[in-house]
Design an enzyme around this catalytic site. Structure first.
Site, mmCIF file in Angstrom:
data_model
loop_
_atom_site.group_PDB
_atom_site.id
_atom_site.type_symbol
_atom_site.label_atom_id
_atom_site.label_comp_id
_atom_site.label_asym_id
_atom_site.label_seq_id
_atom_site.Cartn_x
_atom_site.Cartn_y
_atom_site.Cartn_z
ATOM 1 C CG ASP A 59 -1.804 1.194 1.300
ATOM 2 O OD1 ASP A 59 -2.838 1.166 0.609
ATOM 3 O OD2 ASP A 59 -1.480 2.180 2.012
ATOM 4 C CE1 TYR A 64 0.238 7.756 2.875
ATOM 5 C CE2 TYR A 64 0.544 5.500 2.145
ATOM 6 C CZ TYR A 64 -0.234 6.468 2.747
ATOM 7 O OH TYR A 64 -1.469 6.120 3.229
ATOM 8 C CE LYS A 94 -3.974 4.576 0.580
ATOM 9 N NZ LYS A 94 -2.572 4.422 0.977
ATOM 10 C CG HIS A 127 -4.805 9.611 0.444
ATOM 11 N ND1 HIS A 127 -3.453 9.589 0.246
ATOM 12 C CD2 HIS A 127 -4.985 9.154 1.711
ATOM 13 C CE1 HIS A 127 -2.841 9.133 1.327
ATOM 14 N NE2 HIS A 127 -3.754 8.866 2.235
HETATM 15 N N1 NAP Z 1 -5.669 5.910 3.635
HETATM 16 C C1 NAP Z 1 -5.158 6.625 4.627
HETATM 17 O O1 NAP Z 1 -5.537 7.779 4.860
HETATM 18 C C2 NAP Z 1 -4.109 5.991 5.502
HETATM 19 C C3 NAP Z 1 -3.802 6.574 6.745
HETATM 20 C C4 NAP Z 1 -2.828 5.958 7.532
HETATM 21 C C5 NAP Z 1 -2.197 4.800 7.075
HETATM 22 N N2 NAP Z 1 -2.495 4.277 5.851
HETATM 23 C C6 NAP Z 1 -1.820 3.065 5.323
HETATM 24 O O2 NAP Z 1 -1.940 2.027 6.277
HETATM 25 C C7 NAP Z 1 -0.647 1.579 6.648
HETATM 26 C C8 NAP Z 1 -0.649 1.068 8.085
HETATM 27 O O3 NAP Z 1 -1.114 2.062 8.990
HETATM 28 P P1 NAP Z 1 -0.150 2.933 9.919
HETATM 29 O O4 NAP Z 1 1.221 2.909 9.371
HETATM 30 O O5 NAP Z 1 -0.821 4.239 10.122
HETATM 31 O O6 NAP Z 1 -0.199 2.213 11.315
HETATM 32 P P2 NAP Z 1 0.035 0.749 11.923
HETATM 33 O O7 NAP Z 1 0.312 -0.226 10.849
HETATM 34 O O8 NAP Z 1 -1.075 0.538 12.861
HETATM 35 O O9 NAP Z 1 1.319 0.979 12.817
HETATM 36 C C9 NAP Z 1 2.599 1.172 12.295
HETATM 37 C C10 NAP Z 1 3.557 1.321 13.481
HETATM 38 O O10 NAP Z 1 3.516 0.125 14.273
HETATM 39 C C11 NAP Z 1 4.830 -0.406 14.431
HETATM 40 N N3 NAP Z 1 4.659 -1.871 14.408
HETATM 41 C C12 NAP Z 1 4.402 -2.659 13.343
HETATM 42 N N4 NAP Z 1 4.257 -3.946 13.710
HETATM 43 C C13 NAP Z 1 4.441 -3.976 15.051
HETATM 44 C C14 NAP Z 1 4.428 -5.016 16.006
HETATM 45 N N5 NAP Z 1 4.195 -6.277 15.665
HETATM 46 N N6 NAP Z 1 4.662 -4.690 17.303
HETATM 47 C C15 NAP Z 1 4.898 -3.406 17.661
HETATM 48 N N7 NAP Z 1 4.922 -2.367 16.802
HETATM 49 C C16 NAP Z 1 4.699 -2.655 15.501
HETATM 50 C C17 NAP Z 1 5.626 0.131 13.272
HETATM 51 O O11 NAP Z 1 6.992 0.280 13.610
HETATM 52 P P3 NAP Z 1 8.169 -0.530 12.859
HETATM 53 O O12 NAP Z 1 8.153 -0.136 11.417
HETATM 54 O O13 NAP Z 1 9.384 -0.073 13.575
HETATM 55 O O14 NAP Z 1 7.873 -1.990 13.075
HETATM 56 C C18 NAP Z 1 4.989 1.511 13.052
HETATM 57 O O15 NAP Z 1 5.558 2.475 13.919
HETATM 58 C C19 NAP Z 1 0.236 2.803 6.388
HETATM 59 O O16 NAP Z 1 1.614 2.491 6.358
HETATM 60 C C20 NAP Z 1 -0.330 3.278 5.071
HETATM 61 O O17 NAP Z 1 0.146 2.468 4.011
HETATM 62 C C21 NAP Z 1 -3.472 4.842 5.073
#
Ligand code: NAP
Length: 330
Positions: A59, A64, A94, A127
């Site tokens: 994704d 990004y 997006k 987005h």
């Molecule tokens: N459409 C939108 O508006 C939107 C908004 C936000 C996000 N997104 C997409 O969704 C993806 C995921 O969401 P997100 O990045 O916001 O949040 P997330 O996946 O909930 O959390 C990511 C964070 O969690 C840590 N992490 C990952 N696995 C872990 C584990 N097993 N234990 C502890 N910590 C862990 C990561 O650090 P490390 O890398 O150090 O492991 C990172 O700091 C994004 O990367 C993006 O592609 C889309």
């Protein structure tokens, strides 16, 4: 991160998208890091490691800054034999708000494809349901006068054209409420295949999930771990006492409980980790399940939205309050 680059034989469940039956792996790798863009090399290496571990959905987004390293990682993955062709992957990107104008959708997608060095995307999402003035960078409260209501008709028609041209296999939405999804459905000739939204045990989006499901739209969960360590998230999910107790009793991590729970809700998941061990851990959610009692405990966790997106609120813009942006779903 491991050093040997052998393709894994591991594969995991997929959803079939309603419009064309396209297969979407349940767990995908998010690539949004904070600060946006992060390190090019770190991102590319993390994606290669993820492909090696078995991730097949990636994704990204124009916002990004990770389209370029993702594209490079795909080329390298093919050249070193981790995958045979790009067709083995599911790539989501997006449309950013500055391109959310009918005439800018196709150029925006072509730019993304150029960065990704791909001929087509698997999924292209709007987005956010708002337009920002053409040509500006990022979004902040200071740019309040630069926000406009999105013309859903012209933007969605252009999204449909992108699909008809074969530049993306499916199209969809992100951060759309029930009301805004319904507005798109009312004008769509090709309905959205996916709505990507915040989704985790502290923000279950029950109404939206049911609404999307009943309209054949797959909900895709972003920030499934509460986006710990980012400016748009916090540690509130991974530090939730109820989840910690369930994880301890099951011999799993809180992250795995969150991801397993999301899978059991029938949503697709995008989770970001650039750490090899955590990436691996985040895939290990398929050969066990949560009990009725555990599901009930998760169901009882008080609800609140983590990512409010206050930056899109402005006295002169289309959304003057959070209530308006989220149509009361807060
Ligand atoms: N459409 C939108 O508006 C939107 C908004 C936000 C996000 N997104 C997409 O969704 C993806 C995921 O969401 P997100 O990045 O916001 O949040 P997330 O996946 O909930 O959390 C990511 C964070 O969690 C840590 N992490 C990952 N696995 C872990 C584990 N097993 N234990 C502890 N910590 C862990 C990561 O650090 P490390 O890398 O150090 O492991 C990172 O700091 C994004 O990367 C993006 O592609 C889309």
């Amino acid at each position: 991160m491991g050093s040997s680059l052998e393709a894994t034989s591991f594969s995991f469940p997929e959803y079939a998208l309603s419009w064309n039956g396209q297969r979407l792996p349940v767990v995908g790798l998010g690539t949004a890091s904070d600060p946006v863009g992060g390190s090019y090399l770190l991102t590319k290496l993390a994606i290669l490691e993820a492909i090696k571990l078995g991730y097949r959905h990636f994704d990204t987004a124009s916002l990004y800054g990770t389209e370029l390293p993702l594209g490079e990682a795909i080329i390298e993955a093919i050249s070193i034999g981790l995958i045979k062709s790009r067709d083995e992957l599911f790539i989501t990107s997006k449309l950013w708000c500055t391109d959310a104008y009918g005439e800018l959708v196709l150029p925006g997608l072509r730019r993304s494809l150029q960065y990704l060095k791909l001929e087509y995307l698997d999924l292209y999402l709007i987005h956010w349901p708002i337009s920002l003035r053409k040509g500006i960078e990022g979004v902040s409260g200071d740019t309040e006068y630069l926000m406009f209501p999105m013309d859903f008709s012209s933007v969605w028609v252009a999204m449909e054209d992108c699909q008809r041209l074969g530049l993306t296999k499916s199209i969809g939405l992100s951060n759309f409420t029930c009301k805004k999804v319904a507005d798109i459905l009312a004008i769509a000739k090709i309905p959205p295949a996916v709505n990507q939204v915040e989704f985790n045990p502290l923000w279950k989006q029950k109404k939206l999930r049911e609404f999307c499901h009943s309209n054949g739209i797959l909900l895709s969960a972003y920030s499934p771990l509460g986006a710990i360590g980012t400016s748009w998230g916090s540690n509130r999910v991974l530090e939730c006492q109820v989840l910690k107790e369930i994880a301890k009793a099951k011999g799993k991590t809180v992250a795995q409980v969150c991801l397993r729970w999301a899978y059991e809700q029938g949503v697709s998941i995008v989770v970001k980790s650039f750490n090899g061990e955590r990436m691996k851990q985040n895939l290990e959610i398929f050969n066990w399940s949560l009990s009725e009692d555990e599901l009930k405990k998760i169901d009882d966790i008080p609800q609140s939205r983590g990512c409010q997106a206050e930056d899109f609120i402005s006295k002169d813009g289309p959304f003057k309050t959070l209530e308006e942006l989220w149509d009361g779903e807060i």
